[in-house]
Design a protein around this motif. Sequence first.
Motif, PDB file in Angstrom:
ATOM      1  N   LYS A 345       0.810  -1.220   0.000  1.00 40.48           N
ATOM      2  CA  LYS A 345       0.000   0.000   0.000  1.00 40.48           C
ATOM      3  C   LYS A 345       0.844   1.271   0.000  1.00 40.48           C
ATOM      4  CE  LYS A 345      -4.009  -2.138   2.203  1.00 40.48           C
ATOM      5  NZ  LYS A 345      -4.894  -2.170   3.381  1.00 40.48           N
ATOM      6  N   VAL A 346       1.976   1.232   0.666  1.00 35.65           N
ATOM      7  CA  VAL A 346       2.844   2.420   0.708  1.00 35.65           C
ATOM      8  C   VAL A 346       3.342   2.755  -0.690  1.00 35.65           C
ATOM      9  CG1 VAL A 346       5.007   3.371   1.582  1.00 35.65           C
ATOM     10  CG2 VAL A 346       3.534   2.045   3.100  1.00 35.65           C
ATOM     11  N   GLN A 347       3.816   1.738  -1.398  1.00 33.96           N
ATOM     12  CA  GLN A 347       4.294   1.966  -2.763  1.00 33.96           C
ATOM     13  C   GLN A 347       3.146   2.375  -3.689  1.00 33.96           C
ATOM     14  OE1 GLN A 347       7.275   2.653  -3.257  1.00 33.96           O
ATOM     15  NE2 GLN A 347       8.323   0.907  -4.188  1.00 33.96           N
ATOM     16  N   ALA A 348       1.990   1.763  -3.461  1.00 30.59           N
ATOM     17  CA  ALA A 348       0.832   2.121  -4.280  1.00 30.59           C
ATOM     18  C   ALA A 348       0.507   3.600  -4.123  1.00 30.59           C
ATOM     19  CB  ALA A 348      -0.373   1.273  -3.889  1.00 30.59           C
ATOM     20  N   ARG A 349       0.499   4.079  -2.881  1.00 28.07           N
ATOM     21  CA  ARG A 349       0.210   5.494  -2.659  1.00 28.07           C
ATOM     22  C   ARG A 349       1.316   6.374  -3.233  1.00 28.07           C
ATOM     23  NH1 ARG A 349      -0.303   7.650   3.382  1.00 28.07           N
ATOM     24  NH2 ARG A 349       1.898   7.042   3.309  1.00 28.07           N
ATOM     25  N   ASN A 350       2.558   5.943  -3.114  1.00 31.17           N
ATOM     26  CA  ASN A 350       3.675   6.726  -3.656  1.00 31.17           C
ATOM     27  C   ASN A 350       3.487   6.984  -5.142  1.00 31.17           C
ATOM     28  OD1 ASN A 350       4.952   6.861  -1.203  1.00 31.17           O
ATOM     29  ND2 ASN A 350       6.395   5.179  -1.623  1.00 31.17           N
ATOM     30  N   TYR A 351       3.111   5.934  -5.885  1.00 32.97           N
ATOM     31  CA  TYR A 351       2.962   6.094  -7.332  1.00 32.97           C
ATOM     32  C   TYR A 351       1.678   6.836  -7.691  1.00 32.97           C
ATOM     33  CZ  TYR A 351       7.170   3.507  -8.405  1.00 32.97           C
ATOM     34  OH  TYR A 351       8.495   3.145  -8.512  1.00 32.97           O
ATOM     35  N   ALA A 352       0.662   6.685  -6.860  1.00 36.82           N
ATOM     36  CA  ALA A 352      -0.556   7.474  -7.085  1.00 36.82           C
ATOM     37  C   ALA A 352      -0.231   8.956  -6.913  1.00 36.82           C
ATOM     38  CB  ALA A 352      -1.650   7.050  -6.119  1.00 36.82           C
ATOM     39  N   ARG A 353       0.573   9.266  -5.906  1.00 32.33           N
ATOM     40  CA  ARG A 353       0.979  10.661  -5.678  1.00 32.33           C
ATOM     41  C   ARG A 353       1.866  11.165  -6.813  1.00 32.33           C
ATOM     42  NH1 ARG A 353       2.300  10.454   0.876  1.00 32.33           N
ATOM     43  NH2 ARG A 353       0.147  10.856   1.585  1.00 32.33           N
ATOM     44  N   LYS A 354       2.700  10.283  -7.367  1.00 34.12           N
ATOM     45  CA  LYS A 354       3.522  10.690  -8.507  1.00 34.12           C
ATOM     46  C   LYS A 354       2.639  11.046  -9.696  1.00 34.12           C
ATOM     47  CE  LYS A 354       7.958   8.397  -7.732  1.00 34.12           C
ATOM     48  NZ  LYS A 354       9.028   7.586  -8.368  1.00 34.12           N
ATOM     49  N   ALA A 355       1.575  10.271  -9.892  1.00 40.02           N
ATOM     50  CA  ALA A 355       0.638  10.570 -10.983  1.00 40.02           C
ATOM     51  C   ALA A 355       0.014  11.947 -10.772  1.00 40.02           C
ATOM     52  CB  ALA A 355      -0.443   9.496 -11.051  1.00 40.02           C
ATOM     53  N   LEU A 356      -0.367  12.241  -9.534  1.00 39.67           N
ATOM     54  CA  LEU A 356      -0.992  13.534  -9.231  1.00 39.67           C
ATOM     55  C   LEU A 356       0.009  14.685  -9.311  1.00 39.67           C
ATOM     56  CD1 LEU A 356      -3.211  12.307  -6.287  1.00 39.67           C
ATOM     57  CD2 LEU A 356      -4.051  13.286  -8.434  1.00 39.67           C
ATOM     58  N   ALA A 357       1.264  14.390  -9.030  1.00 37.37           N
ATOM     59  CA  ALA A 357       2.285  15.444  -9.082  1.00 37.37           C
ATOM     60  C   ALA A 357       2.471  15.955 -10.511  1.00 37.37           C
ATOM     61  CB  ALA A 357       3.615  14.923  -8.538  1.00 37.37           C
ATOM     62  N   VAL A 358       2.386  15.034 -11.478  1.00 44.07           N
ATOM     63  CA  VAL A 358       2.578  15.456 -12.871  1.00 44.07           C
ATOM     64  C   VAL A 358       1.251  15.830 -13.533  1.00 44.07           C
ATOM     65  CG1 VAL A 358       4.694  14.126 -13.175  1.00 44.07           C
ATOM     66  CG2 VAL A 358       2.501  13.073 -13.771  1.00 44.07           C
ATOM     67  N   LYS A 359       0.136  15.347 -12.944  1.00 41.81           N
ATOM     68  CA  LYS A 359      -1.179  15.602 -13.536  1.00 41.81           C
ATOM     69  C   LYS A 359      -2.209  15.787 -12.423  1.00 41.81           C
ATOM     70  CE  LYS A 359      -3.339  15.953 -17.478  1.00 41.81           C
ATOM     71  NZ  LYS A 359      -2.946  17.026 -18.407  1.00 41.81           N
ATOM     72  N   PRO A 360      -2.336  17.014 -11.891  1.00 42.66           N
ATOM     73  CA  PRO A 360      -3.253  17.246 -10.767  1.00 42.66           C
ATOM     74  C   PRO A 360      -4.706  16.886 -11.048  1.00 42.66           C
ATOM     75  CG  PRO A 360      -1.751  19.100 -11.023  1.00 42.66           C
ATOM     76  CD  PRO A 360      -1.553  18.222 -12.215  1.00 42.66           C
ATOM     77  N   SER A 361      -5.095  16.831 -12.307  1.00 40.52           N
ATOM     78  CA  SER A 361      -6.482  16.489 -12.647  1.00 40.52           C
ATOM     79  C   SER A 361      -6.699  14.989 -12.809  1.00 40.52           C
ATOM     80  CB  SER A 361      -6.893  17.196 -13.949  1.00 40.52           C
ATOM     81  OG  SER A 361      -6.049  16.828 -15.018  1.00 40.52           O
ATOM     82  N   TYR A 362      -5.720  14.189 -12.444  1.00 35.32           N
ATOM     83  CA  TYR A 362      -5.824  12.736 -12.587  1.00 35.32           C
ATOM     84  C   TYR A 362      -6.613  12.173 -11.405  1.00 35.32           C
ATOM     85  CZ  TYR A 362      -4.351   8.317 -14.678  1.00 35.32           C
ATOM     86  OH  TYR A 362      -4.327   7.104 -15.327  1.00 35.32           O
ATOM     87  N   GLY A 363      -7.920  12.342 -11.467  1.00 36.43           N
ATOM     88  CA  GLY A 363      -8.793  11.991 -10.350  1.00 36.43           C
ATOM     89  C   GLY A 363      -8.750  10.529  -9.941  1.00 36.43           C
ATOM     90  N   LYS A 364      -8.482   9.627 -10.886  1.00 30.89           N
ATOM     91  CA  LYS A 364      -8.447   8.200 -10.563  1.00 30.89           C
ATOM     92  C   LYS A 364      -7.392   7.888  -9.492  1.00 30.89           C
ATOM     93  CE  LYS A 364      -7.881   6.518 -14.735  1.00 30.89           C
ATOM     94  NZ  LYS A 364      -7.731   5.524 -15.828  1.00 30.89           N
ATOM     95  N   ALA A 365      -6.328   8.682  -9.465  1.00 29.06           N
ATOM     96  CA  ALA A 365      -5.290   8.447  -8.462  1.00 29.06           C
ATOM     97  C   ALA A 365      -5.816   8.748  -7.057  1.00 29.06           C
ATOM     98  CB  ALA A 365      -4.062   9.302  -8.768  1.00 29.06           C
TER      99      ALA A 365
END
Length: 454
Positions: A345-365
């Motif tokens: 789960k920690v890694q999952a959240r890390n990569y979800a946050r990376k998605a949001l860092a480059v694309k703030p409108s990426y709601g699925k993350a």
Amino acid sequence: MKTKLSLLFVAVAGLFVQAQDTEACTENLSLMATSVKSKNIDAYDYLTLLRKDCPSFHKSIYSYGEAAIKLRIEKATTPADKEKYARDLMKFYDEHDQNFPNNGAGNKMKKGLVLFDNNLGTDKEIYDLLDNAFKTDYANFKYAKAMYVYFEILVKDFKAGNKGVELQQIFDKYDDLSQKLVEEEDELTNEKDGYLSKEEAGETLLDKEIKRKEKIESNLEIFAGVKNDMDNIILELSTCDKLIPFYQKGFETNKGNEEWLKRAANRLEAKGCDSDPLFSKISEALYKLNPSAEAAEKLGVVEYQRKNISKAMDYFNQAADLYKDNSKKANVYYKMASIYSKSNKVQARNYARKALAVKPSYGKAYLLIAQLYGSSINDCGNDQFEKRAMYWLAAQYCDKAGAADSSIKGLASKTAASYRAAAPSKTEIFQSGKAGQRIAFNCWVGESIAVPNL
């Protein structure tokens, strides 16, 4: 001396006539604009004068003029009149392009839609107009409806066996239009990301920025709807049972064709055919031909199917590093987050946050993070009340998902409601005496939530 005086008279007279013309053009343009705003069909009469005497006077002749002709179409009392004004509107679009080249209005595309919207012309005439617009004015082919109509007519011809349309042409057109949809969506989401970043930073948007953000969200919903409709149209043509033999047959001929390999791999993955050996063969050929971001991503999928998770992540990270497009980069990070959500789960959240860092409108993350938190109530909290308080935090992330991406607002709202329903009730809040207090989750989550006030 007489000659000089004559020339001077001619010059002055020319200036006087020019001043008169400018005055007349200004007056007729003003009268047309006023008539258009009041939905008065007399606007067309002023337009007729402007088209004759002042065709290049001002660009607003063409924005108000378009509305003036559409009023005549709307008010037409006979089919003949309706077609007369519709055809005139198509001619007017050509005049606009002649007098104001590179105007960016997409007039070639609009000509096809005039016929479609008014049930005029044949499918072939409409298709040919849209096809010409797509090929010669690609940058301004921006209307979602035009993309859908363009694709739908081609599919109808294929199903009817008309004009020798083959399955490969359908796939190619679908890919071309899907790419165009992505480009238009990216342009809108990149603009929206700027507004979201301002809001995340605690800045208040100006009224005009709020309106623009709402307009962007509305347009994104339209594009998402068209993409879904196009997917539904092609669904029956692209099942794994049909795709695998189709691409197997064309592989040897196209194994050196990077574009063919990309599109084949994309379609096989999108339709859930990526566990078939053909997907591996195509992906490996693509990477060998050019180890691009897209090729690396496809090999990541191959290794994941082979259960080589570590190797898959290496390819995904390579793809994310190579992608310049933030949407594609975010997609890869989200894919990695989804894979890790099953085991780390920690890694999952890390990569979800990376998605949001480059694309703030990426709601699925945000939704993925909500899911991670919602499934962690037994990992955090000192008692049952605190454990279930995690649902409030999960609901907050659902709210963020809906705010970031309007296309998933319904799902996000529904999921948030289910989390809040599972959180402590008002009675339990009262009995706990913790209303308004902040609960810290001193586990892998490392966040906190305020208990709702009664």
